[in-house]
Design an enzyme around this catalytic site. Sequence first.
Site, PDB file in Angstrom:
ATOM      1  NE  ARG A  20     -10.099  -0.914   9.653  1.00 10.72           N
ATOM      2  CZ  ARG A  20      -9.070  -1.510   9.045  1.00 10.72           C
ATOM      3  NH1 ARG A  20      -8.286  -0.837   8.234  1.00 10.72           N
ATOM      4  NH2 ARG A  20      -8.840  -2.796   9.232  1.00 10.72           N
ATOM      5  CG  ASP A  21      -9.317  -3.009   5.418  1.00 15.91           C
ATOM      6  OD1 ASP A  21      -8.887  -2.313   4.482  1.00 15.91           O
ATOM      7  OD2 ASP A  21      -8.680  -3.968   5.880  1.00 15.91           O
ATOM      8  CG  HIS A 212      -7.444  -8.234   8.179  1.00 16.55           C
ATOM      9  ND1 HIS A 212      -8.491  -7.396   8.485  1.00 16.55           N
ATOM     10  CD2 HIS A 212      -6.809  -7.644   7.134  1.00 16.55           C
ATOM     11  CE1 HIS A 212      -8.474  -6.344   7.670  1.00 16.55           C
ATOM     12  NE2 HIS A 212      -7.453  -6.471   6.844  1.00 16.55           N
ATOM     13  CG  HIS A 214      -6.411  -7.261   2.194  1.00 20.97           C
ATOM     14  ND1 HIS A 214      -7.134  -6.188   1.744  1.00 20.97           N
ATOM     15  CD2 HIS A 214      -6.230  -7.060   3.526  1.00 20.97           C
ATOM     16  CE1 HIS A 214      -7.378  -5.363   2.754  1.00 20.97           C
ATOM     17  NE2 HIS A 214      -6.836  -5.866   3.850  1.00 20.97           N
ATOM     18  CB  CYS A 245      -3.277  -0.714   3.823  1.00 24.74           C
ATOM     19  SG  CYS A 245      -2.186   0.446   4.653  1.00 24.74           S
ATOM     20  CG  ASN A 254     -10.750  -6.182   3.743  1.00 27.90           C
ATOM     21  OD1 ASN A 254     -10.841  -4.995   3.459  1.00 27.90           O
ATOM     22  ND2 ASN A 254     -10.126  -6.613   4.811  1.00 27.90           N
TER      23      ASN A 254
HETATM   24  N1  COA Z   1      -6.826  11.140  15.696  1.00 27.62           N
HETATM   25  C1  COA Z   1      -6.880  12.409  15.248  1.00 27.62           C
HETATM   26  N2  COA Z   1      -5.819  13.188  15.063  1.00 27.62           N
HETATM   27  C2  COA Z   1      -4.622  12.661  15.385  1.00 27.62           C
HETATM   28  C3  COA Z   1      -4.482  11.367  15.868  1.00 27.62           C
HETATM   29  C4  COA Z   1      -5.646  10.578  16.013  1.00 27.62           C
HETATM   30  N3  COA Z   1      -5.603   9.325  16.457  1.00 27.62           N
HETATM   31  N4  COA Z   1      -3.193  11.121  16.096  1.00 27.62           N
HETATM   32  C5  COA Z   1      -2.522  12.242  15.769  1.00 27.62           C
HETATM   33  N5  COA Z   1      -3.385  13.178  15.336  1.00 27.62           N
HETATM   34  C6  COA Z   1      -3.095  14.536  14.873  1.00 27.62           C
HETATM   35  C7  COA Z   1      -2.277  15.328  15.863  1.00 27.62           C
HETATM   36  O1  COA Z   1      -3.100  15.924  16.798  1.00 27.62           O
HETATM   37  C8  COA Z   1      -1.583  16.299  14.968  1.00 27.62           C
HETATM   38  O2  COA Z   1      -2.510  17.304  14.585  1.00 27.62           O
HETATM   39  P1  COA Z   1      -2.038  18.802  14.198  1.00 27.62           P
HETATM   40  O3  COA Z   1      -1.185  18.661  12.968  1.00 27.62           O
HETATM   41  O4  COA Z   1      -3.328  19.500  13.941  1.00 27.62           O
HETATM   42  O5  COA Z   1      -1.292  19.286  15.390  1.00 27.62           O
HETATM   43  C9  COA Z   1      -1.294  15.504  13.721  1.00 27.62           C
HETATM   44  O6  COA Z   1      -2.278  14.452  13.709  1.00 27.62           O
HETATM   45  C10 COA Z   1       0.098  14.907  13.722  1.00 27.62           C
HETATM   46  O7  COA Z   1       0.290  14.179  14.921  1.00 27.62           O
HETATM   47  P2  COA Z   1       1.517  13.157  15.104  1.00 27.62           P
HETATM   48  O8  COA Z   1       1.375  12.495  16.420  1.00 27.62           O
HETATM   49  O9  COA Z   1       2.797  13.880  14.795  1.00 27.62           O
HETATM   50  O10 COA Z   1       1.170  12.100  14.015  1.00 27.62           O
HETATM   51  P3  COA Z   1       1.964  11.665  12.710  1.00 27.62           P
HETATM   52  O11 COA Z   1       1.830  12.683  11.645  1.00 27.62           O
HETATM   53  O12 COA Z   1       3.326  11.195  13.097  1.00 27.62           O
HETATM   54  O13 COA Z   1       1.066  10.399  12.278  1.00 27.62           O
HETATM   55  C11 COA Z   1      -0.471   8.704  13.020  1.00 27.62           C
HETATM   56  C12 COA Z   1       0.916   9.297  13.144  1.00 27.62           C
HETATM   57  C13 COA Z   1      -0.442   7.355  13.675  1.00 27.62           C
HETATM   58  C14 COA Z   1      -1.450   9.614  13.732  1.00 27.62           C
HETATM   59  C15 COA Z   1      -0.867   8.607  11.522  1.00 27.62           C
HETATM   60  O14 COA Z   1       0.181   8.039  10.785  1.00 27.62           O
HETATM   61  C16 COA Z   1      -2.105   7.755  11.339  1.00 27.62           C
HETATM   62  O15 COA Z   1      -3.198   8.170  11.721  1.00 27.62           O
HETATM   63  N6  COA Z   1      -1.969   6.571  10.712  1.00 27.62           N
HETATM   64  C17 COA Z   1      -3.071   5.659  10.524  1.00 27.62           C
HETATM   65  C18 COA Z   1      -3.109   5.199   9.089  1.00 27.62           C
HETATM   66  C19 COA Z   1      -4.228   4.221   8.867  1.00 27.62           C
HETATM   67  O16 COA Z   1      -5.316   4.346   9.397  1.00 27.62           O
HETATM   68  N7  COA Z   1      -3.945   3.224   8.022  1.00 27.62           N
HETATM   69  C20 COA Z   1      -4.908   2.234   7.619  1.00 27.62           C
HETATM   70  C21 COA Z   1      -5.330   1.312   8.700  1.00 27.62           C
HETATM   71  S1  COA Z   1      -4.117   0.123   9.140  1.00 27.62           S
HETATM   72 ZN    ZN Z   2      -6.894  -4.805   5.718  1.00 30.65          ZN
END
Ligand code: COA
Ligand code: ZN
Length: 317
Positions: A20-21, A212, A214, A245, A254
Amino acid sequence: MNAFNHTLQDRLIVQEVAPRDGLQIEPTWVETDDKIALIDSLSTAGFTRIEAGSFVSPKAIPALRDGEAVFQRIRRAPGVIYIALIPNVKGAERAIAARADELNLVMSASQTHNRANMRMSCERSLSGFGDIVALAKGSPVTLNGTVATAFGCPFEGTIDENRVLAIVDAYLELGMHGITLADTTGMANPRQVARLVARVLERIGADALTLHFHNTRGLGLANVLSAYEAGARRFDAALGGLGGCPFAPGASGNICTEDLVNLCNEMGIPTGIDLARLIGLSRGLPALLGHDVPGQLAKAGRNGDLHPAPEYVRSIV
Ligand code: COA
Ligand code: ZN
């Protein structure tokens, strides 16, 4: 106390997070089959906990967009808990459908980093976590709450320890089973770590706390040792020292799993992990990813991997 209990209490649990990370920041696409092969190999190396992927927006983290296929096709080893990182309810629904054993819900202590990473305020993250707790009720899945940027934020700098503890308390009130304190960009120092670990261990047992770290500024293993001395027993680490990240400037790997297991072996701290296997797996990463990896042990070898003395030594009296 008998020797067996003593060993259990000393044991350091390594939670492997490379799938994952480690992979989330890789620019080159790693094939689903290769991800599965990596996780399957890790499953037989002695780990009891593996973070096998995330269920986040595929636009945010394209490298892990195949979470469903990975979770459905890995060969689950008995006794291994397979964890998925989750940002929101949609992620939780996907992960539960894909049979993740544990959901790791992540929010940053820093509002700015949470907005950069999760595109929402901390309040919105927490409110979504409440919905996830309700969703998970009645299913066998366990919940872990991560406080990212718990030791410092690349945008905001110092993070107030009381804010971190307030988030820990909020997670516990929601009913989370475990807590992770994450040093997202390697800003923690060993004294700060010892202080915060002691304060969290006033609230939960060591079996529910994960650290956790890094190695961004070279303090990763020093922080592990400090946390261990303060009573922490569970640590995230990534094979080869991969990771970071993508939404935190300057993020890097990490702490490296094989470097950590080597530290434990040299100090007599049991981990149950097969170090020779790890070194072999780590040495395969450059071919998989197309670049060198930061871990040091796989390059240097273990202390006991001796070299033949040069020929001229024989003639020196
Ligand atoms: N899995 C798949 N798709 C997702 C989702 C999820 N968990 N959450 C939201 N989406 C999709 C929505 O369905 C939407 O799709 P569309 O554009 O086709 O309609 C799109 O993403 C936007 O949804 P929204 O709720 O408005 O999300 P956002 O753009 O505000 O982003 C997160 C919010 C949380 C989904 C996004 O910032 C994210 O996934 N961040 C994680 C980052 C990460 O993993 N960082 C490293 C680990 S800490
Ligand atoms: Zn990390």
